[in-house]
Scaffold this active site. Structure first.
Site, short mmCIF file in Angstrom:
data_model
loop_
_atom_site.label_atom_id
_atom_site.label_comp_id
_atom_site.label_asym_id
_atom_site.label_seq_id
_atom_site.Cartn_x
_atom_site.Cartn_y
_atom_site.Cartn_z
N PHE A 63 0.63 -1.21 0.15
CA PHE A 63 -0.07 0.06 0.12
C PHE A 63 1.00 1.33 0.01
O PHE A 63 2.01 1.26 0.36
CB PHE A 63 -0.67 0.20 1.15
CG PHE A 63 -1.95 -0.98 1.13
CD1 PHE A 63 -3.25 -0.64 0.74
CD2 PHE A 63 -1.77 -2.54 1.72
CE1 PHE A 63 -4.21 -1.58 0.53
CE2 PHE A 63 -2.89 -3.21 1.23
CZ PHE A 63 -3.90 -2.96 1.03
N CYS A 64 0.35 2.48 -0.42
CA CYS A 64 0.98 3.67 -0.37
C CYS A 64 1.46 3.83 1.04
O CYS A 64 0.66 3.55 1.95
CB CYS A 64 -0.07 4.63 -0.66
SG CYS A 64 0.67 6.49 -0.35
N PRO A 65 2.62 4.49 1.26
CA PRO A 65 3.80 4.68 0.39
C PRO A 65 4.61 3.50 -0.30
O PRO A 65 5.87 3.92 -0.60
CB PRO A 65 4.35 5.87 0.77
CG PRO A 65 4.59 5.38 2.38
CD PRO A 65 3.33 4.73 2.61
N ASP A 125 -1.45 0.34 -6.22
CA ASP A 125 -1.83 1.30 -5.30
C ASP A 125 -2.08 2.53 -6.05
O ASP A 125 -1.05 2.99 -6.82
CB ASP A 125 -0.56 1.43 -4.26
CG ASP A 125 -0.44 2.71 -3.71
OD1 ASP A 125 -1.49 3.41 -3.12
OD2 ASP A 125 0.76 3.21 -3.88
#
Lengths: 139, 79
Positions: B16-18, B43
């Site tokens: 997932f981000c980041p 993502d």
């Protein structure tokens, strides 16, 4: 040379739903080449004790009714632990993590009680001086 | 991306981000000038964050290919 861009975060809360944004926003600051200073105070510092850092599953009382579901979804989707995200950001970027001296005194915590990601124990005066002119966040 | 030879591919699908962007930044730091790096990411944040970071860092954004459920974001280290 352009002036260094800086972000200063005061981390008061020690619940995982607050610690995720700490590590994710710190990563965003690293992406933007900012120096980041994180000041851990009260429950924020308690969450960085060696014995708590990976095992803490507390969620803010305001969202307690959704806590189980949130932790469940994150586990199912293999979301990286907030601590691992912070370690990675610190390896890549210019992040400094400070423990609040007052909290450390109050709860009788020494540097050895804290995870090694914490760089030092400093007083509020030093942190406020760092925060002067920086983007400041209170988490 | 025809005609582009990929030096290294980072599979950050499921991250997932980041995550994907941080993986790219880490690899870019140690890559050689001229290396072309592809990041596989599912993502949504990386799709816009990575090109912005490349521009800011003075590196080249080669392009993005959208595949089945993920993006293949390609960057070249130019300095």
């Amino acid at each position: 040379m352009a002036e260094e861009q800086r972000m200063c975060m005061t981390v008061f809360n020690g619940t995982v739903d607050k610690l995720y944004p700490v590590s994710i926003i710190a990563s965003g600051a690293v992406m933007n080449d900012m120096r980041v200073d994180i000041f851990l105070t009260f429950w924020g510092l308690m969450a960085f004790r060696k014995e708590a850092i990976r095992t803490n599953t507390d969620v803010s009382a305001d969202y307690a009714d959704m806590a189980g579901e949130m932790l469940d979804v994150m586990q199912k989707k293999n979301v990286a632990h907030w601590y691992d995200t912070l370690v990675q950001a610190k390896e890549i970027g210019d992040i400094h993590i400070h423990a609040c001296a007052m909290t450390a005194d109050l709860f009788e915590l020494s540097k050895e009680d804290l995870d090694p990601i914490v760089d030092d124990i400093i007083g509020v005066g030093e942190f406020v001086d760092m925060a002067n002119g920086a983007t400041t966040l209170y988490m | 991306m025809e005609g582009v030879t990929i030096t290294r591919e980072i599979d950050a699908r499921g991250s997932f981000c980041p995550g994907p962007m941080m993986e790219l930044i880490r690899v870019m730091k140690t890559a050689a000038v001229g290396d072309v790096i592809a990041v596989l990411s599912g993502d949504r944040g990386s799709r816009t964050d990575i090109p912005k970071w490349l521009q800011k860092a003075g590196q080249e954004f080669v392009g993005v290919e959208t595949q089945d459920g993920f993006d293949r974001i390609i960057a070249r280290k130019v300095k």
